[in-house]
Motif scaffolding. Structure first.
Motif, short mmCIF file in Angstrom:
data_model
loop_
_atom_site.label_atom_id
_atom_site.label_comp_id
_atom_site.label_asym_id
_atom_site.label_seq_id
_atom_site.Cartn_x
_atom_site.Cartn_y
_atom_site.Cartn_z
N LEU A 21 6.96 5.09 2.75
CA LEU A 21 6.82 5.65 1.41
C LEU A 21 8.19 6.02 0.86
O LEU A 21 8.51 5.73 -0.30
CB LEU A 21 5.93 6.88 1.47
N ARG A 28 3.62 15.07 -7.98
CA ARG A 28 3.32 14.11 -9.02
C ARG A 28 1.88 13.60 -8.93
O ARG A 28 1.20 13.43 -9.93
CB ARG A 28 4.28 12.93 -8.93
N GLN A 29 1.41 13.38 -7.68
CA GLN A 29 0.02 12.92 -7.53
C GLN A 29 -0.96 13.95 -8.04
O GLN A 29 -2.11 13.65 -8.33
CB GLN A 29 -0.29 12.61 -6.06
N LEU A 81 -0.45 12.03 -0.10
CA LEU A 81 0.62 11.44 -0.89
C LEU A 81 0.20 10.20 -1.68
O LEU A 81 0.92 9.77 -2.56
CB LEU A 81 1.79 11.06 0.03
N MET A 82 -0.92 9.61 -1.35
CA MET A 82 -1.22 8.33 -1.98
C MET A 82 -2.31 8.41 -3.04
O MET A 82 -2.40 7.54 -3.89
CB MET A 82 -1.65 7.32 -0.92
N VAL A 110 6.65 13.68 -4.66
CA VAL A 110 5.53 12.74 -4.73
C VAL A 110 4.22 13.51 -4.67
O VAL A 110 3.28 13.24 -5.43
CB VAL A 110 5.61 11.72 -3.57
N LYS A 130 0.82 -1.21 0.00
CA LYS A 130 0.00 0.00 0.00
C LYS A 130 0.85 1.26 0.00
O LYS A 130 0.33 2.35 0.14
CB LYS A 130 -0.91 0.01 1.23
N PHE A 131 2.16 1.15 -0.10
CA PHE A 131 2.97 2.37 -0.02
C PHE A 131 3.51 2.80 -1.38
O PHE A 131 4.29 3.70 -1.47
CB PHE A 131 4.11 2.18 0.97
N ARG A 132 3.13 2.08 -2.41
CA ARG A 132 3.49 2.55 -3.73
C ARG A 132 2.59 3.71 -4.06
O ARG A 132 1.39 3.52 -4.22
CB ARG A 132 3.24 1.44 -4.74
N PRO A 133 3.14 4.91 -4.17
CA PRO A 133 2.24 6.03 -4.44
C PRO A 133 1.62 5.96 -5.82
O PRO A 133 0.58 6.52 -6.06
CB PRO A 133 3.13 7.25 -4.27
N TYR A 134 2.29 5.29 -6.75
CA TYR A 134 1.68 5.23 -8.08
C TYR A 134 1.99 3.91 -8.76
O TYR A 134 2.87 3.22 -8.41
CB TYR A 134 2.16 6.37 -8.99
#
Lengths: 280, 1152
Positions: B95, B341-342, B465-466, B338, A276-280
């Protein structure tokens, strides 16, 4: 129908005979339901409306077979006295007495079991000996059974009821209810009276008076009482007064933080396991 | 009989298991290396179950109360003070681990860079040729649009003066996923000439040099693929993209920049007010004026482009010096990257790229806005705070400590650029290409992020961030500008020659700010924010010519609407005699008219058409097309908008194009009237204590709200005694009249009986009593039954149900043999509470929500239309769906509450498809009644007793423990299916909305029928809601209604709540619910899909209680039973006689 050689009943282990059931007689190739029948035999039952020798126990009755339909279908074996339909086999319930049809719950439209009481015991055996390849027919030209749109329109039409007839039922029920209540109250009065002292100060002690309590007690009241007690004892307690108490509080605090830390770590571990920590 | 199914799900779970194994191995490695955490780690690992579900933590007493070490104390303190809870800190650390480059990757990069550097050192020298002559570049194109085509100068190839790593990689701030390493190749001074700064000569030489390098590299073995691109969409700064061959190609991209020697040109030449492109050269028209030199317009963007090439090395030095001071610098920048980018802000023309992020952080450090000892978390927070609170369009900032005397001042920068952030040299504006709109967008995002961060109830990590914030899901309306070549004409129309010259002919970038500010003026207070997508960097192979400006993908323009004004039809301008009136007229052109208003004022005004709310949602589009056509010569055909097609799916009135808002309002008004009349009724034996609506139409969320009807009496049979109308057998099913449920609570009194049966009778008596009073005092046709009272009013039917507040309690009570009164919960009491307590409460709360957010109802309707069409509405109940949508409005993080149906619907699908139902309760904080502490408690309770709770757990302030709306359904399987369908629908819808062509949006609303075993096709004549189907047929039958105004009262009682399909379904489920599942779209579906239960066909031993719809098979002494499938299929036809058209059997899936 010409009698054929294999015209005999099919009996399966367990004592049930298998009958077949067809919805309508005009389509001869339609698939058939299998009804399993057996004479009703239960050791412990002493119910009068299911006499042991005259009652036929039927399994797998399709939802479109109502009491009246079954009466018609099974009257070929002998005249039928009563039919009782139930969702699952079991002792017969006492029906709501004194409650009008407006207040009884509608039956589920599912497969059911039936207890058919014939007038004569011979009919039970006739049914059991019925050959499987001669199906019983539900809906015939003389007495068609309505399903689908016809039935639903009929149902809707029946659901429109006159307010006056409803009012009548209600009045009748409420009168009964009131009378019952009055009788109850009178009985309690009498009991209470018996406990009263007479002129000379005597109280008559009887067996029945033991049940009547001074105050009706309930679960919620008990709980409330316990809570009140607890609160009282909490109020009296001194907190953070002695050194050891203070130390304990601090200890508790650290323990709390530790526990939270562990919880969070666990949560992270689960999330990491799920990537779950892969942001993308 | 055999079933083949669920193969896909099995493989999925296997995959998950594999993933899990991997991560556990990793964890074990860590345990070995990190000794001090050994114990606790093992503990944590032990509690993680294999299926990824949280279990309550159990720590032994000894471990909880052991003496803490100083180190541990500090750690706990830090976690307590700095974060809402330490989890955020841990999450960020995880992260950072995820995005950081591994050692292996670094080795790969280093060796690749080394190879390339070595190879580039030996570029062969070539002969001196004219600049125009590119014949020597056999097979390789020049990455430059040669407009105008002529240029003076000479060029030859020579090995580079030096090759240096620049950018984020040498600083150690490069992050995944797009690992790009910048390599600056210095062009030898002998190739360049001091006057090359003028007329793109330098830029062309640079491009030629790059082409020369590309030609040389095309012979190299160590290069996998070779492409051109350009830096941040700037066509004057092409770069060469190299990828290693084979498997490693996706792991790293090498960007080769050609740069001039560091001090080759004087920075003062590139002062923003100086001109470096001559009009004469650019236009090809000889200038007539004498003093041409002094009247030339400044070319700030061109200047910053050329100047920017000189500085990468000095910037690198500056950043490495700064980052050495602060240990967490790199990680802080990584988090900021990050974050950017999101939000799709880090790429394209005018972006806020990673380099700028580090420059910003350096600025914060050098001005002491952040401390040197801060951790990454604090750095990110302060950076966002700075962005949110500082307006760089007004007050620019500079990194230059002691700029030399020739450097331009801040006001000079502001005059030339819209956003100002000056680099350490004092000469270059780092944000030269950024538009005001992009900066406003960054500011908006930053301040939004901070509010989420400060809110302890929001999962800040997830929101910040997610979660990716794509344009489509973020902005209420997204318009597309296709056919960008039209912007060339708008440059002419807006007289932008000088700006076009400055941008070297890139008309898209030239026209964009002007077009946008035009829209901003026109839309005014209708919108909160206007943003545009950043034109993406093109990429093309070295063998092909560079793409033209017009070949760019369409530009998106996003709007955040202000619903208070966005739907108003009137644009009121200044009074006629005001000097501003001329300005107003100029803006709106012929649409502006003088109008006189009721207050007597005579002002300029623009009036847009739009009768219904759904039409008024398009006013914004009308304004945009009008303004663009009028001022920028962009025709209507160039603007496309997606999402309007979705409105059709919930269209109630085809003539007026309404989507249910008006109809719902009409229902609510009629209900209010009824409620008032009920309160005022005289002669009631007990007084009324409350009248509450309990129907979805009364909270604006009924997919198709009830519409007032006027009946055609000849269509029906009449029941004797004037009781009401009855449907005729030979006619199509009459129109469906939904009863609108109203709960009326009667005052408590000692006269209420204390037995359930008696209470039911008393309630029935009340129904009769209300009937008589309503009939007598207001002349309404009513029909009383034991359970309810139907009132026929204004062409609508209200179903009044009398309730007694103590009834659920009485249903629960029973006496023990000892005479103790105990209270035990039971299904009957719960059902009653649901109807008389929870439903009215939910209805009134959500009614309030609709008042607050105007678009709540329509999003609900769209979401439920989708659920219904995918056969899910019976598993995710309507109330649960309403709450899901409500949570989008109440907890929008990281977005703002949706203000258009489309964006709300997309977010609904996203929520449904991504929410982790297994580990989290969905908290819907209606009216903000739940405090942060309560929410934590709810979460903890949830984790502690997960197994016993429903699969979908929705919490509201009134329902913290039970989740009443999802208690029975959905099952795990159905929820999984819903999640899958939502994800797929979202994907389909977003690709359709993203493409510029018009497409069929209904695709996402057509259920896949392949998975089902039997399809029961219904006679559409008997489907009452046929006209509301996803694909409505042409012929929808006359259903016994007239057009025209319905009567307010009186008339015969209509056919109420009669839907044959629903009756059929309930009979099917009652009879065969144990064997099969039945699916149906309640809004006009003509197919019932049947799915056999997976284990339905297993032979079972003969039992008297297990014989329903089965057939016996005798095998020796053993008797087994199996479902009598043929008879069951026959029963499908018999039970639905007159309704069922045909059965479609998919026997290839199951064999009889």
């Amino acid at each position: 129908m010409a009698p054929s050689a294999d015209q005999h009943a099919r009996v399966i282990p367990g004592g049930f005979s298998v009958l077949s059931l067809r919805f309508s007689e005009d389509d001869a190739h339609a698939a058939l339901h299998q009804l399993c029948v057996k004479e009703h035999r239960v050791r412990a039952e002493s119910s009068t409306n299911r006499p042991l020798d005259r009652t036929l126990f039927v399994l797998n009755v399709p939802p479109y077979c109502t009491e009246s339909v079954l009466t018609e279908v099974f009257s070929r074996f002998g005249s039928v006295q009563s039919v009782e339909l139930k969702e699952r086999p079991g002792a017969s319930e006492t029906s709501h007495s004194g409650v009008s049809r407006h207040f009884t719950d509608t039956l589920r439209q599912c497969f059911r079991v039936a207890y058919i009481v014939f007038k004569h015991a011979s009919a039970v055996n006739a049914a059991k000996r019925h050959p499987e390849n001669v199906p019983l027919v539900v809906s015939t030209a003389e007495r068609p059974v309505r399903t689908g749109i016809h039935k639903w329109i009929q149902q809707y039409s029946d659901s429109l009821i006159k307010a006056s007839s409803l009012q009548q039922d209600i009045d009748q029920f409420m009168n009964n209810y009131d009378r019952q209540k009055e009788e109850e109250a009178e009985r309690q009065n009498q009991e209470a009276e018996q406990q009263q002292e007479d002129e000379e100060g005597w109280v008559k002690v009887t067996k029945s008076s033991r049940g009547v309590k001074v105050r009706p007690h309930s679960e919620t009241a008990n709980e409330r009482m316990l809570k009140r007690e607890k609160k009282k004892s909490e109020r009296k307690e001194l907190l953070n007064f002695y050194t050891w108490q203070h130390r304990n509080t601090q200890k508790e605090h650290i323990a709390e933080l530790r526990k939270k830390f562990e919880e969070d770590k666990q949560r992270i571990a689960v999330l990491r396991a799920q990537r779950k920590f892969r942001p993308y | 009989m055999k079933k083949k199914r669920k193969e896909t799900t099995e493989t999925e779970t296997e995959d998950q298991m594999e993933l899990l194994d991997d991560s556990q191995n990793e964890e074990e490695d860590e345990i070995k290396s990190v000794k001090q955490f050994k114990d606790s780690k093992r503990k944590a690992k032990g509690t993680v179950s294999d299926d990824g579900v949280l279990r309550p933590v159990k720590l032994s007493k000894k471990e909880l109360y052991k003496a803490p070490t100083v180190e541990e104390l500090n750690q706990l303190k830090e976690a307590e003070n700095l974060f809402h809870c330490s989890i955020l800190k841990m999450q960020m650390e995880e992260l950072l681990k995820e995005v950081a480059l591994s050692e292996q990757r670094k080795k790969l990069v280093d060796s690749f860079v080394h190879q390339i550097t070595d190879f580039l050192q030996c570029v062969p020298e070539s002969e001196v040729v004219e600049l125009d002559d590119i014949s020597w570049l056999s097979g390789v194109e020049v990455p430059f649009l040669l407009v105008p085509s002529t240029a003076k100068g000479k060029f030859h190839m020579e090995p580079p003066a030096s090759i240096n790593l620049v950018g984020s990689y040498p600083l150690g701030m490069c992050i995944k996923p797009k690992v790009s390493v910048d390599l600056a190749v210095t062009i030898p001074a002998s190739i360049l000439h001091p006057m090359d700064a003028i007329n793109q000569r330098y830029s062309r030489k640079r491009a030629l040099y790059l082409a020369g390098l590309a030609r040389h590299l095309s012979f190299a073995k160590c290069v996998g693929s070779l492409h051109y691109s350009c830096l941040h969409g700037n066509r004057l700064r092409p770069v060469l993209l190299l990828k290693p061959p084979g498997n490693a190609s996706s792991k790293v991209t090498l960007r080769i920049h050609a740069v001039p020697p560091p001090d080759f040109l004087k920075p003062s030449r590139f002062h923003p007010q100086k001109n470096n492109i001559r009009t004469e050269w650019f236009t090809g028209v000889a200038s007539t004026q004498e003093d041409a030199e002094s009247s030339e317009p400044p070319t700030p963007h061109y200047n910053s482009t050329v100047l920017g090439d000189h500085l990468p090395l000095s910037h690198l030095q500056f950043l490495s010096a700064v980052s050495a001071q602060c240990p967490a610098f790199g990680e802080g920048v990584a988090l900021l990257k990050v974050w950017l980018r999101q939000r799709e802000l880090d790429q394209g023309a005018g972006c806020f790229c990673g380099f700028l992020a580090s420059m910003l952080m350096a600025y914060l450090l050098s001005t002491h806005k952040v401390g040197k000892t801060m951790n990454p978390y604090q750095l990110l927070r302060n950076a966002l705070h700075f962005l949110a609170s500082t307006d760089l369009t007004e007050n620019g900032i500079t990194l230059a400590k002691n700029p030399d005397s020739k450097a331009p001042s801040l006001p000079e920068f502001h005059a030339a650029y819209s956003v100002v952030f000056v680099d350490p040299s004092g000469h270059l504006n780092l944000l030269a290409d950024m538009t005001v709109f992009t900066y406003k967008r960054i500011q908006h995002e930053a301040s939004l992020s901070l509010t989420f961060w400060d809110d302890p109830t929001v999962d800040g990590f997830q929101a910040l961030l997610m979660t990716p914030k794509s344009m489509l899901r973020t902005y209420d309306n997204v318009f597309k500008l296709v056919n960008l070549v039209k912007l060339q004409t708008s440059c002419k129309k807006l007289l932008l020659l000088n700006e076009l010259m400055d941008h070297s002919g890139n008309y898209v970038l030239t026209a964009l700010p002007f077009v946008l500010s035009l829209l901003q003026r026109g839309l005014g207070e209708r919108i909160h924010l206007l943003v545009h997508s950043l034109p993406q960097d093109p990429e093309w192979s070295v063998g092909s010519a560079p793409p033209k400006h017009k070949d760019q993908p369409p530009l998106s323009i996003g709007l955040l609407l202000n619903l208070e004004h966005a739907l108003s039809v009137l644009e009121r301008g200044p009074p006629a005699d005001n000097p501003k009136a001329a300005e107003f007229r100029q803006l709106w052109g012929s649409r502006s008219q003088l109008r006189r208003f009721q207050d007597g004022a005579i002002t300029e005004a623009v009036l847009w058409s739009g009768n219904s709310i759904s039409q008024r949602r398009f006013i914004v589009l009308k304004i945009i097309t009008h303004l663009l056509e009028l001022h920028a010569d962009i025709p209507k055909s160039c603007i496309t908008v997606g999402g309007g097609q979705l409105d059709d799916l919930i269209e109630c009135d085809i003539q007026n194009h309404t989507t249910g808002e008006e109809e719902s309002l009409e229902v609510v008004q009629s209900y209010d009237d009824l409620s008032r009349k009920l309160w005022q009724l005289k002669d009631l034996p007990l007084s009324i204590t409350s009248v509450q609506g309990a129907h979805q139409a009364l909270r604006y969320t009924q997919v198709f709200p009830p519409v007032p009807v006027r009946l055609d009496y000849s269509f029906f049979d009449k029941k004797k005694n004037h009781l009401g109308l009855v449907p005729k057998e030979n006619k199509p099913c009459p129109c469906y009249i939904a009863p609108i449920k109203v709960i009326v609570h009667m005052e408590g009194s000692g006269k209420w009986p204390s037995e359930p049966m008696a209470i039911r009778h008393v309630k029935a008596a009340f129904h009769i009593c209300l009937r008589e009073l309503l009939c007598k005092q207001h002349n309404y046709r009513c029909h009383a039954t034991p359970g309810y009272l139907d009132v026929w009013k204004d062409g609508l039917v209200f179903r009044i149900q009398v309730a007694y507040h103590r009834e659920p309690q009485i249903l629960r009570e029973s006496l023990t043999p000892e005479g103790m009164l105990i209270s035990r919960d039971n299904a009957e009491a719960q059902a009653l509470e649901l109807e008389t307590l929870h439903k009215p409460f939910l209805t009134s709360t959500l009614h309030g929500l609709q008042q607050q957010y105007g678009c709540f109802g329509v999003v609900c309707r769209l979401a439920k239309r989708w659920l219904a069409s995918q056969f899910l509405l019976e598993d995710i109940r309507e109330e649960a769906a309403d709450l899901l949508v409500a949570s989008l409005f109440l907890h929008p993080a990281p977005f703002t509450p949706p203000s258009s149906p489309q964006v709300g619907f997309l977010r609904f699908l996203h929520l449904l498809s991504t929410f982790d139902w297994k580990n989290n309760p969905l908290i819907v904080n209606l009216n903000g009644k739940l405090t942060a502490v309560e929410q934590t408690d709810i979460k903890n309770d949830f984790v502690a007793s997960r197994e016993s709770l429903p699969t979908m757990f929705i919490v509201t302030p009134n329902d913290k423990k039970v989740s009443v709306w999802t208690k029975q359904v959905p099952s795990v399987q159905m929820l999984q299916r819903a999640v899958m369908l939502a994800a797929e629908s979202l994907r389909v819808l977003e690709t359709q909305l993203d493409s510029s062509e018009k497409q069929d949006m209904r695709v996402a609303f057509r259920p896949p029928l392949v998975a089902y075993d039997v399809l029961i096709h219904l006679d559409s004549k008997q489907v009452p809601l046929l006209a509301k189907a996803v694909d409505p047929p042409v012929n929808t039958f006359q259903r016994g209604t007239h057009g025209g105004q319905p009567f307010a009262s009186g008339g015969a009682l209509p056919v109420i709540d009669y839907d044959p399909v629903r009756l059929y379904l309930s009979e099917l489920r009652e009879a065969f619910g144990e064997l099969a599942l039945f699916f149906y779209d309640p809004y006009g579906g003509t197919v019932i899909a049947v799915l056999w239960k997976p284990n339905a066909f297993e032979p079972k031993p003969f039992k008297t209680s297990l014989m329903n719809a089965r057939r016996v098979e005798v095998n020796g002494d053993v008797v087994t039973t199996v479902p009598n499938v043929e008879a069951i299929l026959q029963d499908f036809r018999i039970i639905g006689e007159g309704l069922v058209k045909r059965l479609e059997l998919r026997t290839e899936k199951w064999v009889v």
